[in-house]
Design a protein around this motif. Structure first.
Motif, PDB file in Angstrom:
ATOM      1  N   GLY A  77     100.218  29.593   2.788  1.00 18.75           N
ATOM      2  CA  GLY A  77     101.032  28.713   1.957  1.00 18.75           C
ATOM      3  C   GLY A  77     100.267  27.605   1.275  1.00 18.75           C
ATOM      4  N   ALA A  78      99.039  27.889   0.856  1.00 16.81           N
ATOM      5  CA  ALA A  78      98.234  26.866   0.192  1.00 16.81           C
ATOM      6  C   ALA A  78      98.558  26.832  -1.298  1.00 16.81           C
ATOM      7  CB  ALA A  78      96.748  27.141   0.397  1.00 16.81           C
ATOM      8  N   LYS A  79      98.756  25.643  -1.833  1.00 19.25           N
ATOM      9  CA  LYS A  79      98.958  25.467  -3.276  1.00 19.25           C
ATOM     10  C   LYS A  79      97.579  25.297  -3.914  1.00 19.25           C
ATOM     11  CE  LYS A  79     101.268  22.647  -6.789  1.00 19.25           C
ATOM     12  NZ  LYS A  79     100.043  22.440  -7.585  1.00 19.25           N
ATOM     13  N   ILE A  80      97.178  26.280  -4.709  1.00 16.03           N
ATOM     14  CA  ILE A  80      95.832  26.314  -5.282  1.00 16.03           C
ATOM     15  C   ILE A  80      95.949  26.429  -6.796  1.00 16.03           C
ATOM     16  CG2 ILE A  80      93.635  27.554  -5.303  1.00 16.03           C
ATOM     17  CD1 ILE A  80      94.342  28.628  -2.523  1.00 16.03           C
ATOM     18  N   ASP A  81      95.327  25.512  -7.505  1.00 16.61           N
ATOM     19  CA  ASP A  81      95.337  25.549  -8.964  1.00 16.61           C
ATOM     20  C   ASP A  81      94.161  26.377  -9.462  1.00 16.61           C
ATOM     21  OD1 ASP A  81      97.539  23.918  -8.922  1.00 16.61           O
ATOM     22  OD2 ASP A  81      96.423  22.076  -9.343  1.00 16.61           O
ATOM     23  N   ARG A  82      94.433  27.287 -10.396  1.00 12.01           N
ATOM     24  CA  ARG A  82      93.403  28.116 -11.009  1.00 12.01           C
ATOM     25  C   ARG A  82      92.973  27.449 -12.316  1.00 12.01           C
ATOM     26  NH1 ARG A  82      94.521  32.413 -12.978  1.00 12.01           N
ATOM     27  NH2 ARG A  82      93.216  34.056 -12.068  1.00 12.01           N
ATOM     28  N   VAL A  83      91.712  27.163 -12.424  1.00 14.40           N
ATOM     29  CA  VAL A  83      91.184  26.525 -13.644  1.00 14.40           C
ATOM     30  C   VAL A  83      90.218  27.497 -14.304  1.00 14.40           C
ATOM     31  CG1 VAL A  83      89.930  24.563 -14.594  1.00 14.40           C
ATOM     32  CG2 VAL A  83      91.432  24.242 -12.613  1.00 14.40           C
ATOM     33  N   THR A  84      90.559  27.948 -15.496  1.00 16.38           N
ATOM     34  CA  THR A  84      89.727  28.944 -16.177  1.00 16.38           C
ATOM     35  C   THR A  84      88.647  28.300 -17.036  1.00 16.38           C
ATOM     36  OG1 THR A  84      91.351  29.041 -17.972  1.00 16.38           O
ATOM     37  CG2 THR A  84      91.571  30.667 -16.198  1.00 16.38           C
ATOM     38  N   GLU A  85      88.894  27.082 -17.556  1.00 17.41           N
ATOM     39  CA  GLU A  85      87.906  26.434 -18.411  1.00 17.41           C
ATOM     40  C   GLU A  85      86.840  25.762 -17.548  1.00 17.41           C
ATOM     41  OE1 GLU A  85      91.076  25.545 -18.330  1.00 17.41           O
ATOM     42  OE2 GLU A  85      91.977  26.403 -20.147  1.00 17.41           O
ATOM     43  N   PRO A  86      85.557  25.965 -17.872  1.00 18.36           N
ATOM     44  CA  PRO A  86      84.501  25.310 -17.093  1.00 18.36           C
ATOM     45  C   PRO A  86      84.632  23.785 -17.127  1.00 18.36           C
ATOM     46  CG  PRO A  86      83.594  27.059 -18.444  1.00 18.36           C
ATOM     47  CD  PRO A  86      85.015  26.880 -18.897  1.00 18.36           C
ATOM     48  N   PHE A  87      84.291  23.145 -16.031  1.00 15.76           N
ATOM     49  CA  PHE A  87      84.238  21.696 -15.951  1.00 15.76           C
ATOM     50  C   PHE A  87      83.127  21.336 -14.969  1.00 15.76           C
ATOM     51  CE2 PHE A  87      87.099  23.083 -12.623  1.00 15.76           C
ATOM     52  CZ  PHE A  87      86.830  22.258 -11.540  1.00 15.76           C
ATOM     53  N   THR A  88      82.771  20.084 -14.936  1.00 20.02           N
ATOM     54  CA  THR A  88      81.711  19.633 -14.039  1.00 20.02           C
ATOM     55  C   THR A  88      82.276  19.527 -12.626  1.00 20.02           C
ATOM     56  OG1 THR A  88      80.649  18.394 -15.816  1.00 20.02           O
ATOM     57  CG2 THR A  88      80.031  17.828 -13.544  1.00 20.02           C
ATOM     58  N   VAL A  89      81.827  20.401 -11.758  1.00 21.79           N
ATOM     59  CA  VAL A  89      82.367  20.413 -10.399  1.00 21.79           C
ATOM     60  C   VAL A  89      81.741  19.270  -9.607  1.00 21.79           C
ATOM     61  CG1 VAL A  89      82.762  22.897 -10.438  1.00 21.79           C
ATOM     62  CG2 VAL A  89      80.605  22.016  -9.549  1.00 21.79           C
ATOM     63  N   PRO A  90      82.439  18.788  -8.576  1.00 20.29           N
ATOM     64  CA  PRO A  90      81.867  17.719  -7.753  1.00 20.29           C
ATOM     65  C   PRO A  90      80.532  18.151  -7.151  1.00 20.29           C
ATOM     66  CG  PRO A  90      84.194  18.017  -7.256  1.00 20.29           C
ATOM     67  CD  PRO A  90      83.800  19.148  -8.147  1.00 20.29           C
ATOM     68  N   THR A  91      79.672  17.177  -6.930  1.00 21.41           N
ATOM     69  CA  THR A  91      78.331  17.491  -6.429  1.00 21.41           C
ATOM     70  C   THR A  91      78.279  17.575  -4.905  1.00 21.41           C
ATOM     71  OG1 THR A  91      77.765  15.132  -6.419  1.00 21.41           O
ATOM     72  CG2 THR A  91      77.230  16.396  -8.409  1.00 21.41           C
ATOM     73  N   ARG A  92      79.230  16.962  -4.214  1.00 24.65           N
ATOM     74  CA  ARG A  92      79.142  16.901  -2.757  1.00 24.65           C
ATOM     75  C   ARG A  92      79.700  18.172  -2.130  1.00 24.65           C
ATOM     76  NH1 ARG A  92      82.401  14.668   1.331  1.00 24.65           N
ATOM     77  NH2 ARG A  92      83.769  13.672  -0.220  1.00 24.65           N
ATOM     78  N   ILE A  93      78.829  18.895  -1.430  1.00 26.68           N
ATOM     79  CA  ILE A  93      79.234  20.100  -0.709  1.00 26.68           C
ATOM     80  C   ILE A  93      79.659  19.692   0.702  1.00 26.68           C
ATOM     81  CG2 ILE A  93      78.467  22.318   0.202  1.00 26.68           C
ATOM     82  CD1 ILE A  93      76.514  22.473  -2.161  1.00 26.68           C
ATOM     83  N   VAL A  94      80.802  20.189   1.123  1.00 29.17           N
ATOM     84  CA  VAL A  94      81.374  19.817   2.407  1.00 29.17           C
ATOM     85  C   VAL A  94      80.949  20.837   3.461  1.00 29.17           C
ATOM     86  CG1 VAL A  94      83.511  19.340   3.666  1.00 29.17           C
ATOM     87  CG2 VAL A  94      83.346  18.794   1.226  1.00 29.17           C
ATOM     88  N   GLU A  95      80.381  20.354   4.548  1.00 25.94           N
ATOM     89  CA  GLU A  95      80.026  21.250   5.649  1.00 25.94           C
ATOM     90  C   GLU A  95      81.218  21.514   6.563  1.00 25.94           C
ATOM     91  OE1 GLU A  95      77.247  22.983   6.148  1.00 25.94           O
ATOM     92  OE2 GLU A  95      76.563  22.223   4.215  1.00 25.94           O
ATOM     93  N   GLU A  96      81.949  20.472   6.925  1.00 29.01           N
ATOM     94  CA  GLU A  96      83.122  20.594   7.787  1.00 29.01           C
ATOM     95  C   GLU A  96      84.313  19.939   7.099  1.00 29.01           C
ATOM     96  OE1 GLU A  96      82.434  19.136  11.700  1.00 29.01           O
ATOM     97  OE2 GLU A  96      80.756  20.502  12.096  1.00 29.01           O
ATOM     98  N   ILE A  97      85.463  20.558   7.243  1.00 29.88           N
ATOM     99  CA  ILE A  97      86.673  20.035   6.625  1.00 29.88           C
ATOM    100  C   ILE A  97      87.357  19.094   7.618  1.00 29.88           C
ATOM    101  CG2 ILE A  97      88.856  20.601   5.504  1.00 29.88           C
ATOM    102  CD1 ILE A  97      86.404  21.717   4.049  1.00 29.88           C
ATOM    103  N   PRO A  98      87.487  17.812   7.291  1.00 29.31           N
ATOM    104  CA  PRO A  98      88.159  16.892   8.214  1.00 29.31           C
ATOM    105  C   PRO A  98      89.668  17.104   8.195  1.00 29.31           C
ATOM    106  CG  PRO A  98      87.605  15.758   6.182  1.00 29.31           C
ATOM    107  CD  PRO A  98      87.029  17.139   6.062  1.00 29.31           C
ATOM    108  N   PRO A  99      90.380  16.513   9.151  1.00 28.48           N
ATOM    109  CA  PRO A  99      91.843  16.620   9.125  1.00 28.48           C
ATOM    110  C   PRO A  99      92.415  15.986   7.866  1.00 28.48           C
ATOM    111  CG  PRO A  99      91.059  15.760  11.234  1.00 28.48           C
ATOM    112  CD  PRO A  99      89.887  15.757  10.302  1.00 28.48           C
ATOM    113  N   ALA A 100      93.613  16.395   7.509  1.00 29.95           N
ATOM    114  CA  ALA A 100      94.324  15.729   6.424  1.00 29.95           C
ATOM    115  C   ALA A 100      94.617  14.284   6.839  1.00 29.95           C
ATOM    116  CB  ALA A 100      95.626  16.471   6.127  1.00 29.95           C
TER     117      ALA A 100
END
Length: 870
Positions: free
Chosen positions: A523-546
């Motif tokens: 049940g994840a709400k995920i937006d699909r973006v087809t046009e290229p954009f500058t993605v964030p530079t920080r890569i996440v190793e572990e996903i913290p809690p909400a």
């Protein structure tokens, strides 16, 4: 000679031929020469007391681990690495085997493999240089399914050969490749099966199946966990594949091939998942044909291909690597039963490969079956030998073409990044804003599963705009990357091509699921973006809690909204700590009797929001930790195991109920009794007398069914799902009919697809769910309310509360369906029916199927709490 006379001769023939065959096989399997120092290298028989594959003998997990540790102590060509503990605490090991020089430099070769797999920052000249320098990394394991015993028995001999042999092939493999050999993928299961076999050896039950699962929770489904990664064994291996070693080849042994072939292997059966890189498919084909050729060279008949096992589903141990650009594949070597030998007469060999493959002859050569097996004896040593041949063929090919394998994984990764940048076959990127989620805790779990698979996830440190939408800081982005096939496949809906066994005939079943995307199941709400954009530079190793914790300044109580799955875990923790709880009219849960600090700690740890209240709302009903009874038959029910796992993950205590407990036990000590997916016949009758030892014969019988009915009539709750709804309908006399019970496959067939369901969120049983949700329908049911019977001029009314149903239109979300519009659309998916003073809750689907559909978990959790409401 009659068939009975021939069968009586088999033991005599076996006694004559098996010793001769064993001597021949063992002589063929030994290295031709050994160096002087190899005399100290132990053979498997030195630890086991018998040669792997000996009749009626199975090495235990402890013996196999001991053997590899002794091999490690005796040679510089092997290092045994501990990678974790099994569910029951047994060590999990991987043996790294190569030349002495390669073992010393193994960290360098890991890094080369990582760079070529991830590809970022590596141009083509650099990739070719790394491929030339590196070593082919090949994963081979002893299999997952513990009743398929030959896999784990063959790995010690494979390891011994590669460590000790000085023949040309072994030297070439050691020089050019690194073998990652996992001797036992399911340590607990090996010992469960071995102990069962030994305890029944020499009895009529020698070849029976253990009455309990051969993995504590999931049994055979340990090969269905490679996208969700719920089990510790899966997690440990995934780390080795996707974060430590990045092998180019992943070979998973199995032992359940189509009769009469002796081993099934690639090329696979159609269809091919369109999200895969084509080079993965052709590489798997190449390995399969190399194995087939090796079997023909060694005059070992019976290699078959192109049937049963397709290359569509992403969720098996060999399937997940394919979507990481690794050549993941399985073989299925023929199995009789454990270490008990079996001889087959020529008359037992069929003309074709059965109903599903009538066009494939079994007695004459074909391109898919070049050297037919026409019968003979099949002791355990034979499948061990066949597995050794297949493993050595794979290693030989890898050693000869090591630069190709290394460079091609870079080629595929680079190609997938380029496709993502051009938004081919999917969007440029996926954007996930936790603040926009129906349940942020579910979405965090979704992201965490992707990180286990080493999917690159980035997080924004500042607001940004993509595809014309503004997103806040903290938003997650999954952009172009080498493992893009994995991302696309577990997010985008797909349609499985309809396949029939013959024109207008029944469906040709897929290997497993046809629609299974975690994006929908969770049940994840995920937006699909087809046009290229500058993605964030920080890569996440572990996903913290909400973001979670207590909101507001009230002091009277704390409220928990029902949309948060992990709120269930938090609530159960607080109840165990002495809190009290109540179910409010809007289905929020009101918590009292516990400090703000304790509630805030749970909220922050799990990402769950509690609201501090100034006053307790009126009209609440007190609830408490439910007293749960979970029925467990002697049929090793995987869904029952999954139920135990989910209950434990969310902090529910439960009591296992066996047949005697339901037949004569006091059920009043329970609030609710659960019946997992299982046939009515199995629940009532179980194993027939004479088919299993007496302790494991029978079901709950009519006495148990009557006792269950009394329990419900006196105020208890019964919750049953999938096939178990038939037991509930008949035992409790529910005014329901299973609309798919008597259908035929050519008119109704949904082997494993995602279907839409509509719910009533205002109904307490559907509290926390979306009005439009997605459910896994895997050979499941559809319920129809039966109109009340007439009594004179009146109709006998009975309350039937349908709180989830299958919509009449737009039913299929992903996969394949046949006949759904006729048999499923408009039918009930979940129903509550009062029975006496109690309640029956029945669900057509499995709400927690394989631990994946967090989207429907509340269908299981809500009735547990409501069974205690006063």
């Amino acid at each position: 000679m009659t068939a009975n006379a021939r069968q009586r001769l088999i033991p005599l023939v076996l006694a004559i031929l098996l010793p001769i065959a064993a001597v021949t096989l063992l002589a063929q399997s030994r290295p031709t020469t050994l160096p002087a120092r190899a005399a100290a290298v132990p053979e498997p028989k030195d630890v086991f007391g018998f040669v792997p594959g000996a009749d009626y003998k199975l090495a235990s997990h402890e013996q196999i681990v001991e053997y590899f540790r002794r091999l490690d102590a005796a040679s510089d060509r092997i290092v045994v690495e501990d990678i974790g503990k099994s569910t029951e605490g047994r060590p999990m090991i991987v043996a790294v085997i190569s030349s002495e020089a390669n073992i010393k430099n193994r960290e360098r070769y890991k890094e080369i493999a990582r760079q070529l797999a991830i590809t970022r920052g590596v141009d083509e000249p650099r990739a070719r240089a790394l491929a030339k320098e590196g070593k082919a990394i090949v994963w081979i394991d002893g299999g997952l399914h513990a009743t398929e015993v030959a896999g784990a028995q063959h790995t010690p001999e494979l390891g011994w050969w590669l460590v000790s042999s000085e023949d040309d092939e072994a030297r070439r493999v050691r020089d050019n490749a690194i073998l990652l050999l996992m001797p036992v993928m399911n340590p607990d299961g090996l010992d469960i099966v071995r102990d069962w076999y030994n305890s029944n050896l020499g009895t009529p039950f020698e070849t029976t199946t253990p009455p309990d699962l051969y993995h504590h929770y999931v049994g055979h489904d340990n090969n269905r966990d490679w996208a969700m990664f719920t089990q510790v064994e899966t997690q440990a291996v995934a780390r080795q594949l996707y974060k430590v070693w990045f092998p180019q080849i992943v070979y998973n042994h199995h032992q359940s091939g189509p009769f009469p072939s002796r081993i099934w292997g690639p090329p696979m059966k159609d269809p091919v998942n369109p999200n895969l890189d084509p080079l993965v498919v052709s590489t798997i084909n190449q390995i399969g044909e190399a194995m087939r050729k090796r079997f023909d060279e060694e005059d070992k008949p019976g290699y078959s291909s192109h049937m049963l096992y397709d290359i569509w589903w992403n969720g098996s141990m060999r399937g997940g690597p394919d979507f990481h650009n690794m050549a993941g594949f399985l073989t299925e070597t023929s199995l009789y039963r454990y270490a008990t030998p079996r001889c087959y007469s020529a008359e037992e060999i069929p003309e074709t490969f059965g109903e599903r493959h009538k066009d494939l002859p079994a007695k004459i050569p074909s391109v898919n079956y070049t050297n037919p097996w026409l019968g003979g004896c099949w002791p355990l040593r034979q499948p061990v030998e066949y597995m050794l041949t297949a493993s050595r063929a794979t290693l030989d090919l890898a050693s000869r073409l090591k630069e190709d394998f290394l460079f091609n994984i870079w080629r595929m990764g680079t190609r997938q990044i380029a496709r993502g940048e051009k938004a081919q076959g999917g969007p440029f990127a996926y954007v996930i804003d936790l603040a926009a989620q129906h349940d942020p805790t579910r979405t965090v779990e979704f992201l965490r599963t992707f990180r286990i698979a080493n999917i690159e996830i980035r997080q924004a440190d500042a607001p940004f705009t993509a595809g014309g939408t503004s997103y806040p800081a903290g938003t997650y982005v999954i952009g172009p990357q080498a493992f893009r096939p994995y991302v696309i496949d577990l997010i985008e809906a797909k349609r499985f091509p309809e396949r029939r066994l013959y024109p207008n005939g029944p469906p040709d079943p897929p290997y497993d699921m046809t629609g299974y995307e975690l994006s929908f199941q969770m049940g994840a709400k995920i937006d699909r973006v087809t046009e290229p954009f500058t993605v964030p530079t920080r890569i996440v190793e572990e996903i913290p809690p909400a973001p979670g914790g207590v909101r507001g300044n009230g002091t009277a109580a704390f409220s928990l909204a029902p949309n948060q799955n992990l709120g269930v875990r938090a609530l159960n923790h607080l109840l165990k700590a002495g809190a009290t709880a109540a179910w409010a009219a809007d289905s929020t849960i009101v918590v009292q009797g516990v400090t703000r600090e304790a509630v805030d700690e749970q909220g922050r740890t799990l990402g769950v929001v509690f609201n501090a209240l100034d006053a307790v709302p009126s009209g609440t009903r007190a609830i408490r930790a439910p007293r749960i009874g979970l029925y467990r038959s002697h049929r090793a029910n995987m869904d029952e195991g999954w139920t135990r796992w989910v209950l434990e993950q969310y902090g529910f205590a439960y009591t296992t109920l066996r047949n005697p407990d339901l037949r004569s036990g006091d059920l009043s000590k329970f609030d609710v009794i659960l019946f997992a997916d299982e046939s009515e016949d199995t629940i009532l009758n179980g194993h027939l007398p004479g088919t299993m030892p007496d302790a494991f014969v029978g079901g709950i019988g009519v006495e148990g069914a009557a006792n269950v009915r009394r329990f419900v009539e006196q105020g208890g709750w019964l919750v049953a799902w999938d096939n178990a709804v038939n037991f509930a309908i008949h035992t409790l006399g529910l005014p329901l009919r299973n609309a798919v019970a008597d259908t035929r496959p050519n008119e109704f067939f949904i082997p494993g697809s995602l279907l839409r369901i509509t719910t009533k969120p205002d109904n307490p049983l559907a509290a926390g769910m979306e009005a439009s949700a997605v459910a896994m329908f895997a050979d499941a049911q559809a319920l129809q309310v039966v109109p009340p019977a007439s009594e004179g001029n009146k109709r006998a009314e009975r309350t039937v509360d349908v709180y989830a149903e299958f919509p009449r239109q737009n039913l299929l979300v992903s996969g394949w369906e046949l006949g759904a519009s006729r048999y499923v659309a408009g039918r009930a998916a979940a129903v509550r029916v009062p029975v006496g003073k109690g309640q029956a809750v029945v669900m057509a689907i499995r709400p927690h199927w394989r631990g994946q559909p967090h989207n429907t978990f509340k269908m299981l959790f809500n009735p547990l709490y409501l069974s205690t409401a006063k």
